[in-house]
Design an enzyme around this catalytic site. Structure first.
Site, PDB file in Angstrom:
ATOM      1  N   SER A   1      18.061  66.654  23.752  1.00 57.01           N
ATOM      2  CA  SER A   1      19.222  65.801  24.035  1.00 57.01           C
ATOM      3  C   SER A   1      18.849  64.841  25.156  1.00 57.01           C
ATOM      4  O   SER A   1      17.807  64.977  25.785  1.00 57.01           O
ATOM      5  CB  SER A   1      20.416  66.657  24.453  1.00 57.01           C
ATOM      6  N   LYS A   2      19.743  63.896  25.382  1.00 59.01           N
ATOM      7  CA  LYS A   2      19.509  62.917  26.447  1.00 59.01           C
ATOM      8  C   LYS A   2      19.237  63.612  27.779  1.00 59.01           C
ATOM      9  O   LYS A   2      18.470  63.137  28.590  1.00 59.01           O
ATOM     10  CB  LYS A   2      20.773  62.069  26.616  1.00 59.01           C
TER      11      LYS A   2
END
Ligand code: GLU
Length: 479
Positions: free
Chosen positions: A251-252
């Site tokens: 994920s980011k």
């Protein structure tokens, strides 16, 4: 249809939701490789902007800029056009309505008469009965005529399916997962589930390459292909990219950046393509550095692994260093413009190129230029703390170090400052002072650069030049 067919048409179909993450780029890249492998293969860009709530302004442009920056050219799509334009789904609403009409006429779609509250009740009831919730258990007997204000639902025909996925192999599912999903929402926009099937058919897409999150919906898609009388395309599902820990989806928050950010930090397009291609794909050998031509030639879907690939930024950094060394000096220099320290502004190309040639082998990103070359452009401040931190130099007292610098200065006065002459001078200096290189050369190096690393000492001095070298040594002695 096989990968060697001449009718390969692949597409990248992102939703413009703001971020060009590595998973998306990998999907685009693999679809692009496949199209480029075939002499008349085509790669299509289609913007799937049917979810207005999730849309982020400017992100279609951002996607296009990212593809351009990675040199992933598309043959059909926004800006370039093509035989199946428009390539924004929001501009194709008539097309979806036409296909929807066909389903309604065939008795395979109906207007959903329920309010969201009623649907919630059905869902709660199923939960209470410990049953999986299925819309089709609540099909209205006499649905109203569809006037566009209600959602339009697909009337499914539940059955078991078997299908082939180029990555996951032979897959199957039972009838219980086939359901009546929404084709067109009450806002007039189609769902992804409907629109992509219509568009892939209209655009004659041969291979659907997409993320794992769509795998669970495959039975519904297969049901819709049948209802529309469409031939199935080839499917290839990309496994998730995993966080560096290898235990969860990337994920980011795991630090994976937008591709344009990597590029603006001084990662090379070649390294990014090389790195992203290797997330879940290899050619079966130990080779790690691949040019894009090699990737196109060697890529095949059957070598994409189905366990998730781990995102390892250290590996990207390593590959970037490899690519920095692979490029010619002129090519690298042409790409370096944005990355020089401010003090290099206005300095001639010849000098900067000379500096680049010297530091190239140590660079991991072009962004490193800013911190690692400043002393070539501005006189550094003496920092004796660096001497104190040096395990060899901190054994010698400062007066002795300054005496060595004075001896060096005298010897260097006589040198004509070509790299070879400097090497001879430095070698003679080692003999006359009786010092180890780790003391003598490190001290001279620090006195002219006050930087943790610098290239070979003779090259560094030759580039900085005689006057500046002698002046810096004198400043160090006086400090
Ligand atoms: N619009 C979908 C997404 O961005 C694309 C899925 C597909 O490639 O079909 O996730």
């Amino acid at each position: 249809m096989s990968e060697s067919d001449h009718s390969i048409r692949t597409r990248f179909a992102p939703s413009p939701t703001g971020f060009m993450h590595v998973g998306g780029v990998r999907t685009a890249l693999f679809a692009w490789f496949l199209a480029r492998k075939s002499p008349d293969g085509k790669f299509i860009l289609r913007i799937e902007d049917t979810d207005q709530k999730r849309e982020v302004e400017g992100s279609a442009d951002h996607i296009i800029r990212s593809l351009n920056a990675l040199n992933l050219n598309y043959d059909e799509g926004p800006q370039v056009g093509g035989p199946y334009a428009p390539y924004f789904q929001s501009k194709r609403l008539d097309i979806y309505r036409r296909w929807a009409r066909q389903l309604i006429d065939a008795g395979r779609a109906y207007a959903d008469p329920y309010t969201p509250e009623q649907l919630d009740q059905f869902r709660d009831q199923a939960k209470l009965n410990k049953q999986a919730f299925l819309y089709r258990n609540h099909r209205p007997e006499n649905p109203p005529a569809w006037d566009g204000s209600q959602p339009l639902r697909f009337k499914s025909e539940p059955k078991a399916y078997a299908w082939h996925d180029e990555v996951y192999g032979d897959l199957h599912s039972g009838p219980e997962v086939v359901d009546d999903f929404i084709l067109i929402k009450s806002d007039g926009f189609p769902t992804y589930n409907f629109a992509h099937i219509v568009d892939d058919a209209e655009m004659k897409v041969s291979h659907i390459i997409r993320g794992q999150e769509f795998l669970a919906s495959m039975p519904n898609y297969l049901n819709l292909y049948e209802a529309l009388g469409l031939e199935r395309p080839i499917f290839a599902t990309m496994p998730h990219i995993l966080a560096p820990s290898g235990t969860k989806k990337l994920s980011k928050r795991d630090g994976a950046k937008d591709v344009l950010d990597y590029l603006s930090e001084g990662y090379l397009q070649e390294a990014l393509v090389n790195f992203i291609a290797s997330l879940g794909w290899n050619d079966g050998t130990e080779q790690e550095v691949f040019s894009v031509e090699e990737l196109i030639a060697k890529f095949s879907l059957d070598r994409v692994g189905h366990s998730g690939a781990r995102f390892d930024e250290q590996r990207l950094l390593w590959l970037n260093g490899q690519w920095i060394r692979r490029l010619s000096l002129d090519d690298l220099y042409a790409r370096s413009a944005k990355f020089w320290p401010e003090t290099a502004t206005g300095v001639g190309d010849g000098y900067k190129k000379q500096v680049l040639a010297l530091v190239k082998d140590r660079l991991k990103t072009l962004g490193d230029l800013r911190s690692s070359t400043s002393y070539f452009f501005a006189t550094p401040e003496p920092d004796w703390g660096m001497v104190a931190d040096n395990k060899q130099l901190n054994r010698v007292n400062q007066a002795e170090l300054k005496r060595l610098l004075a001896q060096a200065s005298d010897a260097l006065q006589e040198s004509d400052f070509t790299p070879q002459a400097l090497q001879n001078t430095l070698d003679r200096l080692l003999q006359s002072t009786g010092q180890k290189p780790a003391i003598l050369f490190s001290m001279v190096r620090l006195a002219v650069s006050w930087a943790p690393f610098s290239p070979a000492l003779n090259d560094t001095l030759a580039t900085i030049g005689k006057a500046a070298t002698l002046e810096r040594i004198q400043t160090a002695i006086n400090s």
